[in-house]
Write a protein that holds these residues in place. Structure first.
Motif, PDB file in Angstrom:
ATOM      1  N   LEU A 102     119.206  -9.819  21.859  1.00  0.00           N
ATOM      2  CA  LEU A 102     118.030 -10.616  22.076  1.00  0.00           C
ATOM      3  C   LEU A 102     117.204 -10.477  20.751  1.00  0.00           C
ATOM      4  N   TRP A 162     116.745 -17.472  19.491  1.00  0.00           N
ATOM      5  CA  TRP A 162     116.591 -17.416  21.039  1.00  0.00           C
ATOM      6  C   TRP A 162     116.060 -18.520  21.730  1.00  0.00           C
ATOM      7  N   LEU A 169     118.052 -15.556  27.795  1.00  0.00           N
ATOM      8  CA  LEU A 169     117.319 -15.127  26.601  1.00  0.00           C
ATOM      9  C   LEU A 169     115.996 -15.414  26.629  1.00  0.00           C
TER      10      LEU A 169
END
Length: 355
Positions: free
Chosen positions: A212, A221, A304
């Protein structure tokens, strides 16, 4: 043991530098959590379900108190999720009592634990069974421009925040991760179940955060890319993203999200740039990845992006900001706060708030 910083354990912030400073958890009441459970309870059965309020007590400690008072083994006490010690939390527990009447649980109750209600049900409470957690946070000793704080909160409400595992997952100074590395080097697992669960979770969480962090750094992301695996906010299933899926309007509505890996057995189903990133992460951390596979964990996915449900805020006092919001189960309120303000140790004074 190596001390790990917040930046090493999580990653970059999504929206730049914090726009203020504050204290969180000066008192337990400053961090309140209510478990949201969407299970209709039957009122009969061999499992006694308890709605419990606890203060200054972690979930495992509360379970031990309930087991002692009920005169049962700890393994018969179940709960959906772990809640912080330094907080005022309300969550469900269940106790298996086949053929037994409701026990007298008064010995479990004191200033740190209260049983708010109880009912019977035919099944025990399973880990992860709760749908969400509702939070009420009070940031005290607040220093920052109110306009900047409001603007950042509006951005967070509209776009969500990176769904990092919070620092709590890694223990003091990253000690849980240090323990995980120790066991991974030895290619063994801890014998005690609670320690085994803690260090495996720390390792998995760290690897997810690394993936991430890279996507926060390159700005991807918040958007789907071909080869991603997509999941809805409240779903554990996922599906691959092609060109059409990358344009799905539900991505913009924060209903659908790209996911990252929770390491385990089997090759990652991701493709394209996502697969390449996950492979690079595995190559940097081969011992941890191999250890997680050898532990028999299945490969899973985690979104995410963390959408913040029903975010509202107000200022009860000039130097206090109160936030209320709902997060999916397993997500961390502290990663929202991290995008807003720098946290000071409780008791540390700072400059007065300037509005």
């Amino acid at each position: 043991m190596t001390v790990l910083t917040e930046q090493q354990l999580l990653g970059p912030r999504a929206y730049g530098a914090p726009v203020g400073r504050a204290v969180l958890k000066a008192t337990a009441e400053d961090f309140q959590v209510d478990e949201v459970l969407d299970i209709p309870l039957s009122g009969s059965g061999e499992h006694l379900w308890l709605w419990v309020e606890k203060r200054g007590l972690n979930t495992e400690e509360a379970a031990r108190k309930l087991a002692r008072a009920a005169g049962v083994q700890l393994r018969t006490v179940s709960y959906a999720g772990l809640k912080d010690r330094q907080a005022l939390t309300r969550q469900w527990f269940s106790i298996q009592l086949p053929g037994k009447a409701d026990p007298d649980l008064s010995a479990a109750q004191d200033d740190s634990l209260r049983i708010l209600s109880s009912t019977r049900h035919s099944r025990k409470l399973q880990r992860g069974a709760h749908a969400a957690n509702g939070f009420t946070l009070r940031l005290t000793q607040l220093a920052g421009e109110r306009g900047e704080l409001d603007s950042r909160l509006q951005q967070i409400a509209a776009q969500g925040v990176p769904n990092y595992f919070g620092l709590q997952r890694f223990g003091h100074d990253g000690g849980n991760l240090g323990q995980a590395r120790h066991y991974a080097v030895g290619k063994v697992l801890p014998e005690q179940r609670n320690i085994r669960s803690r260090v495996l979770s720390a390792a998995r969480s760290y690897l997810f955060n690394q993936v991430l962090a890279a996507r926060v750094a390159d700005g991807s992301w918040q958007r789907a890319q071909v080869g991603d695996l997509l999941a809805f906010t409240d779903s554990r299933s996922f599906f691959p993203a092609g060109e059409a899926e990358c344009g799905d309007p539900r991505l913009a509505l924060l209903d659908l999200h790209p996911t990252g890996p929770l390491w385990g057995e089997g090759a990652s189903p991701a493709g394209g740039a996502s697969a390449a990133l996950e492979q690079r992460t595995a190559e940097r951390e081969p011992l941890l990845c191999d250890w997680l596979v050898s532990a028999g964990l299945a490969h899973e996915r985690r979104i995410l992006r963390l959408p913040i449900g029903g975010l509202t805020w107000h200022y009860p006092e000039p130097d206090i900001l109160q936030l209320e919001f709902v997060l999916p189960a397993g997500c961390f309120a502290t990663v929202l706060v991290r995008e807003l303000v720098d946290l000071l140790p409780a008791g540390q004074t700072d400059n007065p708030c300037a509005f």
